[in-house]
Design a protein around this motif. Sequence first.
Motif, PDB file in Angstrom:
ATOM      1  N   ARG A 139       0.984  -1.194  -0.073  1.00  0.00           N
ATOM      2  CA  ARG A 139      -0.061   0.137   0.182  1.00  0.00           C
ATOM      3  C   ARG A 139       0.738   1.095   0.047  1.00  0.00           C
ATOM      4  N   ALA A 140       1.912   1.410   0.571  1.00  0.00           N
ATOM      5  CA  ALA A 140       2.918   2.509   0.601  1.00  0.00           C
ATOM      6  C   ALA A 140       3.427   2.988  -0.608  1.00  0.00           C
ATOM      7  N   VAL A 141       3.361   2.127  -1.392  1.00  0.00           N
ATOM      8  CA  VAL A 141       4.016   2.497  -2.719  1.00  0.00           C
ATOM      9  C   VAL A 141       2.797   2.885  -3.797  1.00  0.00           C
ATOM     10  N   GLY A 142       1.750   3.010  -3.256  1.00  0.00           N
ATOM     11  CA  GLY A 142       0.500   3.497  -4.244  1.00  0.00           C
ATOM     12  C   GLY A 142       0.394   4.787  -3.731  1.00  0.00           C
ATOM     13  N   GLU A 143      -0.722   5.465  -4.171  1.00  0.00           N
ATOM     14  CA  GLU A 143      -1.171   6.912  -4.176  1.00  0.00           C
ATOM     15  C   GLU A 143      -0.950   7.294  -2.749  1.00  0.00           C
ATOM     16  N   PRO A 144      -0.531   8.337  -2.089  1.00  0.00           N
ATOM     17  CA  PRO A 144      -0.145   8.736  -1.276  1.00  0.00           C
ATOM     18  C   PRO A 144      -1.571   9.276  -0.584  1.00  0.00           C
ATOM     19  N   ALA A 145      -2.484   9.931  -1.200  1.00  0.00           N
ATOM     20  CA  ALA A 145      -3.608  10.339  -0.715  1.00  0.00           C
ATOM     21  C   ALA A 145      -4.427   9.192  -0.064  1.00  0.00           C
ATOM     22  N   GLY A 146      -4.786   9.548   1.457  1.00  0.00           N
ATOM     23  CA  GLY A 146      -5.395   8.679   2.070  1.00  0.00           C
ATOM     24  C   GLY A 146      -4.781   7.427   2.632  1.00  0.00           C
ATOM     25  N   LEU A 147      -3.218   7.683   2.604  1.00  0.00           N
ATOM     26  CA  LEU A 147      -2.402   6.490   3.101  1.00  0.00           C
ATOM     27  C   LEU A 147      -2.852   5.938   4.681  1.00  0.00           C
ATOM     28  N   LEU A 148      -2.974   7.088   5.484  1.00  0.00           N
ATOM     29  CA  LEU A 148      -3.208   6.597   6.903  1.00  0.00           C
ATOM     30  C   LEU A 148      -4.682   5.794   7.121  1.00  0.00           C
ATOM     31  N   PRO A 149      -5.612   6.345   6.748  1.00  0.00           N
ATOM     32  CA  PRO A 149      -6.749   5.268   6.772  1.00  0.00           C
ATOM     33  C   PRO A 149      -6.821   4.055   6.056  1.00  0.00           C
ATOM     34  N   ASP A 150      -6.071   3.998   4.911  1.00  0.00           N
ATOM     35  CA  ASP A 150      -5.896   2.797   4.325  1.00  0.00           C
ATOM     36  C   ASP A 150      -4.927   1.668   4.986  1.00  0.00           C
ATOM     37  N   LEU A 151      -3.811   2.236   5.712  1.00  0.00           N
ATOM     38  CA  LEU A 151      -2.997   1.379   6.781  1.00  0.00           C
ATOM     39  C   LEU A 151      -3.832   1.073   7.714  1.00  0.00           C
ATOM     40  N   ALA A 152      -4.656   1.927   8.537  1.00  0.00           N
ATOM     41  CA  ALA A 152      -5.539   1.259   9.397  1.00  0.00           C
ATOM     42  C   ALA A 152      -6.673   0.281   8.986  1.00  0.00           C
ATOM     43  N   GLY A 153      -7.259   0.227   7.757  1.00  0.00           N
ATOM     44  CA  GLY A 153      -7.860  -0.699   7.546  1.00  0.00           C
ATOM     45  C   GLY A 153      -7.229  -2.034   7.046  1.00  0.00           C
ATOM     46  N   THR A 154      -5.974  -1.914   6.723  1.00  0.00           N
ATOM     47  CA  THR A 154      -5.157  -3.072   6.510  1.00  0.00           C
ATOM     48  C   THR A 154      -4.986  -3.719   7.955  1.00  0.00           C
ATOM     49  N   ILE A 155      -4.299  -2.985   8.731  1.00  0.00           N
ATOM     50  CA  ILE A 155      -4.254  -3.879  10.113  1.00  0.00           C
ATOM     51  C   ILE A 155      -5.394  -4.294  10.695  1.00  0.00           C
ATOM     52  N   PHE A 156      -6.552  -3.618  10.672  1.00  0.00           N
ATOM     53  CA  PHE A 156      -7.847  -4.082  11.035  1.00  0.00           C
ATOM     54  C   PHE A 156      -7.997  -5.423  10.264  1.00  0.00           C
ATOM     55  N   ALA A 157      -8.011  -5.314   9.035  1.00  0.00           N
ATOM     56  CA  ALA A 157      -8.366  -6.743   8.212  1.00  0.00           C
ATOM     57  C   ALA A 157      -7.493  -7.945   8.764  1.00  0.00           C
ATOM     58  N   ALA A 158      -6.238  -7.794   8.813  1.00  0.00           N
ATOM     59  CA  ALA A 158      -5.269  -8.580   9.217  1.00  0.00           C
ATOM     60  C   ALA A 158      -5.478  -9.339  10.565  1.00  0.00           C
ATOM     61  N   VAL A 159      -5.679  -8.604  11.658  1.00  0.00           N
ATOM     62  CA  VAL A 159      -5.747  -8.928  12.912  1.00  0.00           C
ATOM     63  C   VAL A 159      -7.204  -9.533  12.976  1.00  0.00           C
ATOM     64  N   TYR A 160      -8.317  -8.921  12.476  1.00  0.00           N
ATOM     65  CA  TYR A 160      -9.724  -9.331  12.476  1.00  0.00           C
ATOM     66  C   TYR A 160      -9.824 -10.710  12.148  1.00  0.00           C
ATOM     67  N   VAL A 161      -9.308 -11.118  11.054  1.00  0.00           N
ATOM     68  CA  VAL A 161      -9.625 -12.335  10.282  1.00  0.00           C
ATOM     69  C   VAL A 161      -8.423 -13.792  10.599  1.00  0.00           C
ATOM     70  N   GLY A 162      -7.299 -13.243   9.777  1.00  0.00           N
ATOM     71  CA  GLY A 162      -6.333 -14.396  10.107  1.00  0.00           C
ATOM     72  C   GLY A 162      -5.480 -14.555  11.532  1.00  0.00           C
ATOM     73  N   PHE A 163      -5.350 -13.464  11.846  1.00  0.00           N
ATOM     74  CA  PHE A 163      -4.792 -13.441  13.533  1.00  0.00           C
ATOM     75  C   PHE A 163      -5.629 -14.182  14.427  1.00  0.00           C
ATOM     76  N   THR A 164      -6.899 -13.608  14.513  1.00  0.00           N
ATOM     77  CA  THR A 164      -7.979 -14.171  15.427  1.00  0.00           C
ATOM     78  C   THR A 164      -8.141 -15.852  14.970  1.00  0.00           C
ATOM     79  N   ALA A 165      -8.252 -15.934  13.926  1.00  0.00           N
ATOM     80  CA  ALA A 165      -8.459 -17.545  13.436  1.00  0.00           C
ATOM     81  C   ALA A 165      -7.288 -18.376  13.815  1.00  0.00           C
ATOM     82  N   GLY A 166      -5.866 -17.977  14.243  1.00  0.00           N
ATOM     83  CA  GLY A 166      -4.884 -18.623  14.580  1.00  0.00           C
ATOM     84  C   GLY A 166      -4.969 -19.315  15.808  1.00  0.00           C
TER      85      GLY A 166
END
Length: 312
Positions: A139-166
Amino acid sequence: MSDGLRATAPGAAALAAQPVDGAVSAPGDPNEPTAPRPPRRRIRAGRNLPAAIAVGAILGAFILVPLFTLKVGFVGVVGLAVAIGTFEVVRALRLAGLRTPLVPLVAGAVAMPVVAYFYGPGALIGALAVTLLMALGVRAVGEPAGLLPDLAGTIFAAVYVGFTAGFAALLTAPDDGDWRVVAFLGTVVASDIGGYTAGVLSGGRHKLAPTVSPGKSWEGFAGSALACVVVASVVMRFALGGSAWQGVVLGLAVVCTATVGDLGESLLKRDIGIKDMGNLLPGHGGIMDRLDSLLCTAPVAWLLITAFLPPT
């Protein structure tokens, strides 16, 4: 009575004149209108119940057969479920305007339960870190606009699904892991069934969170709590050799986490403006509409069951 049937016995006309369908004739004036019976109140379940039961039975077999035959196959089922679930979450986040990278998140969601099963909790945390680095890098190499919300959404998706399923995979790893998973899954399913049954039978008059999930009620929550305590106590005592009080603690914890997980996903869907996370499962919605309570409960179930019954 159909047009082709006529009464021939004496007094049939008098019988035919009697009120039907519960109407009550008032004494006095025969021309006075009768009072109709109040209509019965209908309780609607809000879902296609036969389809939901059929799909639930199929999913149960899909889970239990590998769990009690080849446990690594169950881990594969978890990996498949979280891959689809991550796709649904990423799609929902993109509807909300977030640009979350799909491929690294799906790959990480599949990898986390696998490494947790084979290598333990430390490997699960490491897999989460690698997943986040890969996804955030994409995500960081993409469009700079909206980077912070995108990073927050990325962290949320990773923790919410895969990590808890672990944590479900961690429950599977010990020798008695099959019954540990049954204690976890069975109690969450009991929460759903107990809450649904109690809510329907009582009418669900006292709403639990009307602005988030109008169908949930305190009556349903009480039914969920009772069902969770009963199922968890039975499995902990007779299948795992623990104590009944441990099942009570597990059941009370699960009813809270399962409810929070369900309400949390409902809040997310309302914020995004969608009804279901998907339409893969008739009567249920998407995979995430079934995983919401399970994912929120898995870490707590693993923590309590492991504390009560440390693996040998």
